[in-house]
Design a protein around this motif. Sequence first.
Motif: not given
Ligand code: CA
Length: 221
Positions: A8-9, A52, A54, A102
């Motif tokens: 997860e960024d 995640d 993205g 999310k």
């Molecule tokens: Ca993301």
Amino acid sequence: MTSILIAEDEARIAAFVEKGLRASGYATTIATDGRTALDLATTGLFDLLVLDIGLPGLDGFSVLRRLRADKHTLPVVILTARDAVDDTVAGLEGGADDYVTKPFRFAELLARIRLRLRDDRASEVTVLSAGELQLDLLTRTAAVAGRSVALSSREFSLAEAFLRHPGQVLSREQLLSSVWGYDFDPGSNVVDVYVRYLRRKLGVGRFETVRGMGYRLVSAG
Ligand code: CA
């Protein structure tokens, strides 16, 4: 100890997931881009990947595809935006994978993770009890002295948070983050409102107010 890789960024979400998983007894590692996630996921050191979609570098779908192409069977729980659910479902592999949209509540993610890990953790408790109060985590139903009580899903998650920490004082902030999720306004009084609902349904004396600190489950009765 069961080890979970979190890809997860977004730092806020990664920290939220990490904190919750550690409190639930898991070891965690965070990867903030797709390539690192893929490298770590293939080491064999992890029991599950929270992924995640993205991600920078290599997106979540590509990470998943490469893992499966190399015959890695690591269970994966995908974090996806609500408007990308169709694509996500198309990218899932049989029983190995699952997804959460999310914004999500921690309890929701934890339930998906437990389900994916089930084979390895067959001894995981499925019924929590405190005195005459029982929660069945598989059917998500509650009973007091053997009589079933209808709870909404939020109420159930809140009751579960208390039963997982018997005798411990839980702050509003802790309860907000574990039951309502990271997007909730910390100034909200929703915890107090829901504790009132639980008292009404499960017994007034069961949830004690600890002034200036939060609430505690009273296990007798
Ligand atoms: Ca993301």
